[in-house]
Write a protein that holds these residues in place. Structure first.
Motif, PDB file in Angstrom:
ATOM      1  N   UNK A  83       0.860  -1.187   0.000  1.00 11.17           N
ATOM      2  CA  UNK A  83       0.000   0.000   0.000  1.00 11.17           C
ATOM      3  C   UNK A  83       0.888   1.226   0.000  1.00 11.17           C
ATOM      4  N   UNK A  84       0.684   2.086  -0.995  1.00 12.45           N
ATOM      5  CA  UNK A  84       1.537   3.272  -1.163  1.00 12.45           C
ATOM      6  C   UNK A  84       3.010   2.873  -1.232  1.00 12.45           C
ATOM      7  N   UNK A 124      -8.900  -3.155  -2.161  1.00 14.85           N
ATOM      8  CA  UNK A 124      -8.965  -2.411  -3.417  1.00 14.85           C
ATOM      9  C   UNK A 124      -7.930  -1.301  -3.507  1.00 14.85           C
ATOM     10  N   UNK A 125      -7.392  -0.867  -2.378  1.00 18.84           N
ATOM     11  CA  UNK A 125      -6.455   0.252  -2.380  1.00 18.84           C
ATOM     12  C   UNK A 125      -4.999  -0.195  -2.448  1.00 18.84           C
ATOM     13  N   UNK A 126      -4.760  -1.457  -2.835  1.00 20.96           N
ATOM     14  CA  UNK A 126      -3.416  -2.008  -2.743  1.00 20.96           C
ATOM     15  C   UNK A 126      -2.946  -2.620  -4.049  1.00 20.96           C
ATOM     16  N   UNK A 127      -1.651  -2.896  -4.085  1.00 12.15           N
ATOM     17  CA  UNK A 127      -1.033  -3.651  -5.172  1.00 12.15           C
ATOM     18  C   UNK A 127      -0.572  -4.980  -4.582  1.00 12.15           C
ATOM     19  N   UNK A 128      -0.666  -6.040  -5.388  1.00  5.58           N
ATOM     20  CA  UNK A 128      -0.284  -7.364  -4.898  1.00  5.58           C
ATOM     21  C   UNK A 128       0.814  -7.959  -5.772  1.00  5.58           C
ATOM     22  N   UNK A 145       0.224  -6.933  -9.725  1.00  8.92           N
ATOM     23  CA  UNK A 145      -0.983  -6.353 -10.305  1.00  8.92           C
ATOM     24  C   UNK A 145      -1.594  -5.353  -9.340  1.00  8.92           C
ATOM     25  N   UNK A 146      -2.175  -4.292  -9.888  1.00 10.45           N
ATOM     26  CA  UNK A 146      -3.028  -3.416  -9.092  1.00 10.45           C
ATOM     27  C   UNK A 146      -4.398  -4.072  -8.991  1.00 10.45           C
TER      28      UNK A 146
END
Length: 329
Positions: A83-84, A124-128, A145-146
């Motif tokens: 996140x960020x 939903x506010x994160x990248x994995x 992926x976002x």
């Protein structure tokens, strides 16, 4: 005998391809084949991981041996959340045996997959970042992926609108909505729900549904998006998915409208792997897997449920040239 490198067909939502390469000289190199699409609306996430294989002889014979393309229990699979751009935790996936594959080139069982346990959410506010480590060979494969987020708003059909009309060829229904974060494209699907009653035994009434894709739209720059539902598309889909049966009568119940937004990698994969047209029939390969091949991406599903059909839509269902043989009244 030729040495054949067989890349496992990626199993997906109509987003699949299969590649066979001939290599007479190269030594064996481990190639992971990965398919995973994260969806925050699902309680469990699934990742498919297989391996390409190399061997002397008939490749179709090898494909019927599960060990040729299934890994033993040697993979460490995790999803790292950021996140960020800051690490925010990891989810360990478990290996399990899924349902048998459909009969085809590859052995149908065992069918090993990897899944989250259902206790971890996809935010939903994160990248994995997917990290797969072969503990036996030390090979590490990754991908990022976002996460596609919920549709911003749906303005047609409006929340107060009880009925929808698909029966006017000159004034077609248009689904209107605003894009969710990170969505590159949207598919609009429908689930048509109806009652089916046995004529010889009217007390035998069942609730049935059919599901079909209507159309799609690519996000370019305008967050306000539209997908038209032509008269012919709606009624032809019902004709295609509901069989003629002279022993029953049917009554329309409702329709559900389902938006599926996909991230850019998924859209690119779909575009690349569409059936070729024209003279050049070759299909280029697209992958966003670092150190392997396949696709790792995300999607998000939004639904508007239980919209009734307008009376004119019901009339077209009963008397229209496309669906008059389906027994609706």
């Amino acid at each position: 005998m030729n040495k054949l490198l067989i890349s496992l067909c990626l199993l997906s939502l109509s987003l699949s391809s299969c590649k066979t390469d001939v290599d007479l000289l190269a030594p064996y190199k481990e190639v992971m084949v990965i398919y995973g699409v994260l969806d925050p609306t699902d309680s469990v996430q699934y990742i498919r991981i297989n391996k390409a294989f190399l061997g002397e002889g008939n490749a179709y014979t090898f494909a019927q041996v599960a060990d040729s393309f299934q890994y033993a229990d040697v993979l460490d699979v995790k999803l790292e959340r950021y996140k960020n751009n800051n690490f925010a935790g990891a989810i360990n996936l478990e290996r399990f045996e899924g349902p048998p594959l459909k009969d085809g080139i590859f052995a149908s069982a065992p069918n090993y997959l990897y899944r989250t346990t259902g206790l971890d959410s996809i935010y939903q506010d994160s990248e994995y970042k997917l990290v797969v480590t072969n503990t036996q060979t030390g090979n590490v494969v990754t991908s990022k992926t976002v996460i596609v987020s919920k549709v911003g708003s749906i303005t047609n059909p409006a929340s107060f609108q009880t009925a929808v009309d698909f029966a006017d060829p000159d004034n077609q229904f248009i689904a209107k909505f605003t894009r969710g974060n990170n969505a590159k494209y949207y598919d609009l699907n429908m689930r048509f729900n109806y009652y089916e009653t046995e004529i010889a035994n009217p007390s035998n009434t069942q609730i049935k549904s059919v599901f079909f894709r209507v159309n799609g739209v690519e996000y370019l720059s305008n967050n306000s998006l539209e997908i038209a539902v032509p008269y012919s598309a709606f009624y032809s889909a019902l004709k295609r998915t509901i069989p003629v049966d002279l022993l029953v009568t049917r009554t329309a119940r409702s329709v559900d409208l389902i938006w599926v937004g996909g991230a850019e990698e998924l859209y690119t994969y779909y575009q690349v792997n569409r059936p070729p047209t024209g003279i050049n029939q070759s299909i280029p390969q697209y992958t966003n897997i670092d150190g392997g091949i396949g696709i790792f991406s995300s999607k998000y599903s939004d639904i508007v449920s239980d919209k009734l059909l307008s009376q004119t839509s019901k009339d077209s269902l009963q008397y229209g040239a496309i669906t008059k043989d389906l027994g609706f009244h």
